[in-house]
Scaffold this active site. Structure first.
Site, PDB file in Angstrom:
ATOM      1  N   ASP A   1       0.871  -1.170   0.000  1.00  0.00           N
ATOM      2  CA  ASP A   1       0.000   0.000   0.000  1.00  0.00           C
ATOM      3  C   ASP A   1       0.913   1.227   0.000  1.00  0.00           C
ATOM      4  O   ASP A   1       1.630   1.472   0.982  1.00  0.00           O
ATOM      5  CB  ASP A   1      -0.878  -0.026   1.259  1.00  0.00           C
ATOM      6  CG  ASP A   1      -1.811   1.171   1.342  1.00  0.00           C
ATOM      7  OD1 ASP A   1      -1.609   2.154   0.600  1.00  0.00           O
ATOM      8  OD2 ASP A   1      -2.744   1.126   2.172  1.00  0.00           O
TER       9      ASP A   1
ATOM     10  N   SER B   1      -1.588  13.245 -15.482  1.00  0.00           N
ATOM     11  CA  SER B   1      -2.871  13.197 -16.192  1.00  0.00           C
ATOM     12  C   SER B   1      -3.091  14.473 -17.007  1.00  0.00           C
ATOM     13  O   SER B   1      -2.616  15.551 -16.621  1.00  0.00           O
ATOM     14  CB  SER B   1      -4.013  13.052 -15.191  1.00  0.00           C
ATOM     15  OG  SER B   1      -5.255  13.073 -15.874  1.00  0.00           O
TER      16      SER B   1
ATOM     17  N   TYR C   1      -9.162  15.203  -7.364  1.00  0.00           N
ATOM     18  CA  TYR C   1      -8.316  14.339  -8.207  1.00  0.00           C
ATOM     19  C   TYR C   1      -7.423  15.191  -9.121  1.00  0.00           C
ATOM     20  O   TYR C   1      -6.219  14.967  -9.211  1.00  0.00           O
ATOM     21  CB  TYR C   1      -9.189  13.408  -9.051  1.00  0.00           C
ATOM     22  CG  TYR C   1      -8.369  12.600 -10.038  1.00  0.00           C
ATOM     23  CD1 TYR C   1      -7.660  11.481  -9.625  1.00  0.00           C
ATOM     24  CD2 TYR C   1      -8.278  12.979 -11.380  1.00  0.00           C
ATOM     25  CE1 TYR C   1      -6.881  10.753 -10.515  1.00  0.00           C
ATOM     26  CE2 TYR C   1      -7.501  12.257 -12.280  1.00  0.00           C
ATOM     27  CZ  TYR C   1      -6.809  11.142 -11.842  1.00  0.00           C
ATOM     28  OH  TYR C   1      -6.021  10.429 -12.728  1.00  0.00           O
TER      29      TYR C   1
ATOM     30  N   LYS D   1      -3.070  15.518  -9.455  1.00  0.00           N
ATOM     31  CA  LYS D   1      -2.234  15.344 -10.649  1.00  0.00           C
ATOM     32  C   LYS D   1      -1.435  16.624 -10.945  1.00  0.00           C
ATOM     33  O   LYS D   1      -0.336  16.558 -11.501  1.00  0.00           O
ATOM     34  CB  LYS D   1      -3.096  14.911 -11.839  1.00  0.00           C
ATOM     35  CG  LYS D   1      -3.692  13.510 -11.651  1.00  0.00           C
ATOM     36  CD  LYS D   1      -2.617  12.437 -11.446  1.00  0.00           C
ATOM     37  CE  LYS D   1      -3.196  11.049 -11.282  1.00  0.00           C
ATOM     38  NZ  LYS D   1      -2.155  10.008 -11.148  1.00  0.00           N
TER      39      LYS D   1
HETATM   40  N1  LIG Z   1      -7.855   5.564 -16.527  1.00  0.00           N
HETATM   41  C1  LIG Z   1      -7.757   6.858 -16.828  1.00  0.00           C
HETATM   42  O1  LIG Z   1      -8.597   7.422 -17.540  1.00  0.00           O
HETATM   43  C2  LIG Z   1      -6.574   7.657 -16.329  1.00  0.00           C
HETATM   44  C3  LIG Z   1      -6.263   8.871 -16.969  1.00  0.00           C
HETATM   45  C4  LIG Z   1      -5.180   9.610 -16.519  1.00  0.00           C
HETATM   46  C5  LIG Z   1      -4.403   9.126 -15.476  1.00  0.00           C
HETATM   47  N2  LIG Z   1      -4.729   7.956 -14.863  1.00  0.00           N
HETATM   48  C6  LIG Z   1      -3.834   7.474 -13.791  1.00  0.00           C
HETATM   49  O2  LIG Z   1      -3.271   6.246 -14.194  1.00  0.00           O
HETATM   50  C7  LIG Z   1      -2.838   5.505 -13.063  1.00  0.00           C
HETATM   51  C8  LIG Z   1      -3.289   4.064 -13.196  1.00  0.00           C
HETATM   52  O3  LIG Z   1      -4.704   4.011 -13.175  1.00  0.00           O
HETATM   53  P1  LIG Z   1      -5.566   2.962 -14.016  1.00  0.00           P
HETATM   54  O4  LIG Z   1      -6.491   3.772 -14.852  1.00  0.00           O
HETATM   55  O5  LIG Z   1      -4.691   1.947 -14.635  1.00  0.00           O
HETATM   56  O6  LIG Z   1      -6.467   2.353 -12.834  1.00  0.00           O
HETATM   57  P2  LIG Z   1      -6.686   0.892 -12.257  1.00  0.00           P
HETATM   58  O7  LIG Z   1      -7.702   1.050 -11.201  1.00  0.00           O
HETATM   59  O8  LIG Z   1      -6.896  -0.090 -13.358  1.00  0.00           O
HETATM   60  O9  LIG Z   1      -5.268   0.548 -11.594  1.00  0.00           O
HETATM   61  C9  LIG Z   1      -4.804   1.197 -10.452  1.00  0.00           C
HETATM   62  C10 LIG Z   1      -4.073   0.177  -9.592  1.00  0.00           C
HETATM   63  O10 LIG Z   1      -3.548   0.881  -8.456  1.00  0.00           O
HETATM   64  C11 LIG Z   1      -3.756   0.084  -7.321  1.00  0.00           C
HETATM   65  N3  LIG Z   1      -3.767   0.919  -6.118  1.00  0.00           N
HETATM   66  C12 LIG Z   1      -4.758   1.762  -5.695  1.00  0.00           C
HETATM   67  N4  LIG Z   1      -4.422   2.282  -4.508  1.00  0.00           N
HETATM   68  C13 LIG Z   1      -3.216   1.766  -4.187  1.00  0.00           C
HETATM   69  C14 LIG Z   1      -2.359   1.907  -3.075  1.00  0.00           C
HETATM   70  N5  LIG Z   1      -2.702   2.674  -2.017  1.00  0.00           N
HETATM   71  N6  LIG Z   1      -1.174   1.253  -3.063  1.00  0.00           N
HETATM   72  C15 LIG Z   1      -0.837   0.454  -4.097  1.00  0.00           C
HETATM   73  N7  LIG Z   1      -1.609   0.257  -5.169  1.00  0.00           N
HETATM   74  C16 LIG Z   1      -2.782   0.903  -5.209  1.00  0.00           C
HETATM   75  C17 LIG Z   1      -5.096  -0.597  -7.555  1.00  0.00           C
HETATM   76  O11 LIG Z   1      -5.245  -1.749  -6.728  1.00  0.00           O
HETATM   77  C18 LIG Z   1      -5.007  -0.920  -9.034  1.00  0.00           C
HETATM   78  O12 LIG Z   1      -4.448  -2.202  -9.262  1.00  0.00           O
HETATM   79  C19 LIG Z   1      -3.406   6.254 -11.853  1.00  0.00           C
HETATM   80  O13 LIG Z   1      -2.370   7.049 -11.289  1.00  0.00           O
HETATM   81  C20 LIG Z   1      -4.480   7.144 -12.466  1.00  0.00           C
HETATM   82  O14 LIG Z   1      -4.720   8.296 -11.695  1.00  0.00           O
HETATM   83  C21 LIG Z   1      -5.787   7.207 -15.261  1.00  0.00           C
END
Ligand SMILES: NC(=O)c1ccc[n+]([C@@H]2O[C@H](COP(=O)([O-])OP(=O)(O)OC[C@H]3O[C@@H](n4cnc5c(N)ncnc54)[C@H](O)[C@@H]3O)[C@@H](O)[C@H]2O)c1
Length: 247
Positions: free
Chosen positions: A59, A139, A152, A156
């Site tokens: 975590d 992001s 959020y 970022k």
């Molecule tokens: N999906 C989008 O549209 C998008 C766009 C821009 C940025 N992001 C960023 O991309 C990154 C990845 O997100 P994603 O879309 O792949 O989401 P996702 O939910 O598929 O994956 C996120 C992963 O992070 C893990 N996680 C959450 N809290 C945690 C913690 N405290 N410690 C360790 N692991 C933890 C979750 O268990 C999950 O496996 C994030 O930083 C998110 O903010 C996502």
């Protein structure tokens, strides 16, 4: 193989972009520590990669967890050359007055504090090795914030600022720090960003010049480039992977 012999730690690698990054790095010859708060998800991804991956429950909001996981990664794989700060979370898309203090604290704890603590854990071994690469997942929400994601979006913004600060602070030690700014990406987190209103996905796609959402693989391909030798003179960059959305 563009990452032959490299060792990488990817946080939040049990799903979405982190999973795609871990698998892409392994395909390119790296050994990868798959960290996630969801141990089962981390095990599944590491298992799919095979002998060049280890799964570690971590975590990123907990300094003790980070110390344990980074030490285990170092012991099992060797000191990391690459850290991808990918773990992240969001609150549901909703008006600012409906975001409560608990949600605010949670998104800042994971997205900002977690990234900060993991970076601190990664620096000493990189110093020992004479350099490294840190890639933060930022992001487009920080570059072109839209309504409904106030806390959020602010996390970022902090990620992008930290990327630039650390890039200049760590450059003398040959540690590069870059960020990727993905547009809405098809991962399990996407519905949280889009919110409950019907038709949001189609509406969003209509605002992307290249006419689609990002895929996790789009982000992994950018993360591969930034970690590779081809990016050796890049630091402090925020790379938009957004099909032209921020233009
Ligand atoms: N999906 C989008 O549209 C998008 C766009 C821009 C940025 N992001 C960023 O991309 C990154 C990845 O997100 P994603 O879309 O792949 O989401 P996702 O939910 O598929 O994956 C996120 C992963 O992070 C893990 N996680 C959450 N809290 C945690 C913690 N405290 N410690 C360790 N692991 C933890 C979750 O268990 C999950 O496996 C994030 O930083 C998110 O903010 C996502």
């Amino acid at each position: 193989m563009r990452l032959n012999g490299k060792i990488a730690i990817v946080t939040g690698a049990g799903s979405g972009m982190g999973e795609a990054i871990a698998k892409t790095y392994a395909r390119e010859g790296a050994r990868v520590a798959v960290l996630d708060v969801n141990a089962q998800a981390a095990n599944k991804v590491a298992g799919a990669i095979g002998k060049n991956a280890v799964a570690l429950a971590c975590d990123v909001t907990q300094a003790d967890d980070i110390a344990r996981a980074f030490a285990a990664a170092g012991k099992q794989l060797g000191d990391a050359d690459i850290l991808v700060n990918n773990a992240g979370t969001a609150h549901v898309n909703k008006p600012v007055m409906e975001v409560d203090e608990k949600e605010f604290d949670r998104v800042f704890a994971v997205n900002v504090k977690g990234l900060f603590l993991c970076t601190q854990a990664a620096i000493p071994p990189m110093r020992k090795k004479g350099g490294g690469v840190i890639i933060n997942i930022g992001s487009t929400a920080a570059l072109r914030p839209r309504p409904g994601l106030s806390a959020y979006n602010a996390t970022k913004g902090a990620v992008h600022n930290l990327t630039k600060t650390l890039a200049v602070e760590l450059a003398p030690e040959k540690i590069r720090v870059c960020a990727i700014a993905p547009v809405a990406t098809d991962t399990p987190l996407l519905p949280t960003f889009l919110g409950p209103a019907p038709g949001q996905r189609e509406k969003f796609i209509a605002t992307v010049p290249l006419g689609r959402l990002a895929t996790a693989q789009d982000i992994a391909d950018a993360a591969l480039f930034l970690a590779s030798e081809e990016a050796k003179f890049l630091t402090g960059n925020i790379m938009e992977v957004d099909g032209g959305r921020c233009v």
